[in-house]
Design a protein around this motif. Structure first.
Motif, PDB file in Angstrom:
ATOM      1  N   LYS A 119       0.704  -1.284  -0.027  1.00  0.00           N
ATOM      2  CA  LYS A 119      -0.115  -0.053   0.062  1.00  0.00           C
ATOM      3  C   LYS A 119       0.928   1.246   0.032  1.00  0.00           C
ATOM      4  CE  LYS A 119      -3.564   2.364   2.457  1.00  0.00           C
ATOM      5  NZ  LYS A 119      -4.577   2.150   3.676  1.00  0.00           N
ATOM      6  N   GLY A 120       0.448   2.345  -0.816  1.00  0.00           N
ATOM      7  CA  GLY A 120       1.391   3.306  -0.941  1.00  0.00           C
ATOM      8  C   GLY A 120       2.289   3.598  -1.946  1.00  0.00           C
ATOM      9  N   ALA A 121       2.773   2.259  -2.564  1.00  0.00           N
ATOM     10  CA  ALA A 121       3.821   2.211  -3.166  1.00  0.00           C
ATOM     11  C   ALA A 121       3.373   2.893  -4.529  1.00  0.00           C
ATOM     12  CB  ALA A 121       4.243   0.952  -3.481  1.00  0.00           C
ATOM     13  N   ALA A 122       4.523   3.367  -5.303  1.00  0.00           N
ATOM     14  CA  ALA A 122       4.271   3.940  -6.774  1.00  0.00           C
ATOM     15  C   ALA A 122       3.406   2.984  -7.576  1.00  0.00           C
ATOM     16  CB  ALA A 122       5.433   4.483  -7.312  1.00  0.00           C
ATOM     17  N   ALA A 123       2.578   3.477  -8.487  1.00  0.00           N
ATOM     18  CA  ALA A 123       1.969   2.616  -9.551  1.00  0.00           C
ATOM     19  C   ALA A 123       2.801   1.632 -10.221  1.00  0.00           C
ATOM     20  CB  ALA A 123       1.185   3.536 -10.568  1.00  0.00           C
ATOM     21  N   MET A 124       2.636   0.470 -10.186  1.00  0.00           N
ATOM     22  CA  MET A 124       3.471  -0.463 -11.096  1.00  0.00           C
ATOM     23  C   MET A 124       2.762  -0.847 -12.291  1.00  0.00           C
ATOM     24  SD  MET A 124       3.715  -4.488  -9.502  1.00  0.00           S
ATOM     25  CE  MET A 124       5.413  -5.331  -9.833  1.00  0.00           C
ATOM     26  N   LEU A 125       3.716  -0.548 -13.251  1.00  0.00           N
ATOM     27  CA  LEU A 125       3.666  -1.049 -14.776  1.00  0.00           C
ATOM     28  C   LEU A 125       3.528  -2.463 -14.797  1.00  0.00           C
ATOM     29  CD1 LEU A 125       3.416  -0.597 -17.523  1.00  0.00           C
ATOM     30  CD2 LEU A 125       5.889  -0.635 -17.720  1.00  0.00           C
ATOM     31  N   LEU A 126       2.517  -2.985 -15.384  1.00  0.00           N
ATOM     32  CA  LEU A 126       2.079  -4.620 -15.382  1.00  0.00           C
ATOM     33  C   LEU A 126       2.743  -5.147 -16.724  1.00  0.00           C
ATOM     34  CD1 LEU A 126      -1.423  -4.849 -13.935  1.00  0.00           C
ATOM     35  CD2 LEU A 126       0.515  -5.528 -12.997  1.00  0.00           C
ATOM     36  N   PRO A 127       3.376  -6.166 -16.802  1.00  0.00           N
ATOM     37  CA  PRO A 127       3.791  -6.704 -18.012  1.00  0.00           C
ATOM     38  C   PRO A 127       2.298  -7.059 -18.561  1.00  0.00           C
ATOM     39  CG  PRO A 127       4.308  -8.321 -16.324  1.00  0.00           C
ATOM     40  CD  PRO A 127       3.713  -6.752 -15.479  1.00  0.00           C
ATOM     41  N   LYS A 128       2.695  -7.617 -19.940  1.00  0.00           N
ATOM     42  CA  LYS A 128       1.481  -8.053 -20.474  1.00  0.00           C
ATOM     43  C   LYS A 128       0.619  -9.160 -20.069  1.00  0.00           C
ATOM     44  CE  LYS A 128       1.854  -4.928 -23.831  1.00  0.00           C
ATOM     45  NZ  LYS A 128       0.969  -3.787 -23.578  1.00  0.00           N
ATOM     46  N   ARG A 129       1.209 -10.309 -19.352  1.00  0.00           N
ATOM     47  CA  ARG A 129       0.550 -11.262 -18.739  1.00  0.00           C
ATOM     48  C   ARG A 129       1.112 -11.069 -17.279  1.00  0.00           C
ATOM     49  NH1 ARG A 129      -2.645 -14.805 -21.474  1.00  0.00           N
ATOM     50  NH2 ARG A 129      -2.309 -16.398 -20.040  1.00  0.00           N
ATOM     51  N   SER A 130       0.063 -10.999 -16.114  1.00  0.00           N
ATOM     52  CA  SER A 130       0.513 -10.911 -14.791  1.00  0.00           C
ATOM     53  C   SER A 130      -0.239 -12.040 -13.857  1.00  0.00           C
ATOM     54  CB  SER A 130       0.499  -9.548 -14.295  1.00  0.00           C
ATOM     55  OG  SER A 130       1.277  -8.558 -15.080  1.00  0.00           O
ATOM     56  N   VAL A 131       0.432 -12.526 -12.825  1.00  0.00           N
ATOM     57  CA  VAL A 131      -0.404 -13.070 -12.104  1.00  0.00           C
ATOM     58  C   VAL A 131      -0.469 -12.529 -10.976  1.00  0.00           C
ATOM     59  CG1 VAL A 131      -0.355 -15.285 -10.671  1.00  0.00           C
ATOM     60  CG2 VAL A 131       0.487 -15.486 -12.836  1.00  0.00           C
TER      61      VAL A 131
END
Length: 126
Positions: free
Chosen positions: A111-123
């Motif tokens: 919580k509170g971390a910077a927005a995370m870029l998601l790879p094209k397929r994520s679990v």
């Protein structure tokens, strides 16, 4: 990209696979009627499929305080607004709103971390 295998426990209500795809370019303009929204991603859960058609999706649990876009059950480990997925063409990002955090491809997001870029397929895993 290889997917990380995560063992599922009895509290794995929030386990999901996010399959992302960029929306196709429009081939023609229709003035007479509004076309159906194009799905820009698919969220696959153990017992459901959710087509993402908007730029922001709230995942969590429904409560008397409000509804979420994707309800992941009534477990106290799942926050009311556990996480948000948002689309900024051509990428998806994840923001964790839960004190319990979330695992994304084996990486803990707090919580509170910077927005995370998601790879094209994520679990994703609560």
């Amino acid at each position: 990209m290889a997917q990380t295998q995560i063992s599922r426990s009895s509290e794995s209500d929030a386990w999901a696979l996010l399959s992302l795809k960029a929306p196709p370019s429009p081939s023609k303009v229709q003035w007479a009627q509004e076309p159906a929204p194009i799905a820009i991603a698919r969220l696959d859960g153990r017992d459901f499929e959710y087509l993402i058609r908007q730029k922001k999706v709230i995942i969590g649990r429904n409560s008397s305080r409000g509804q979420v876009d994707v309800n992941m059950g009534h477990s106290s480990f799942i926050s009311r607004r556990h996480l948000e997925l948002f689309y900024d063409h051509p990428e998806f990002y994840l923001t964790c709103n839960s004190k319990n955090g979330v695992l994304v491809d084996g990486v803990f997001q707090r919580k509170g971390a910077a927005a995370m870029l998601l790879p094209k397929r994520s679990v994703l895993y609560r």
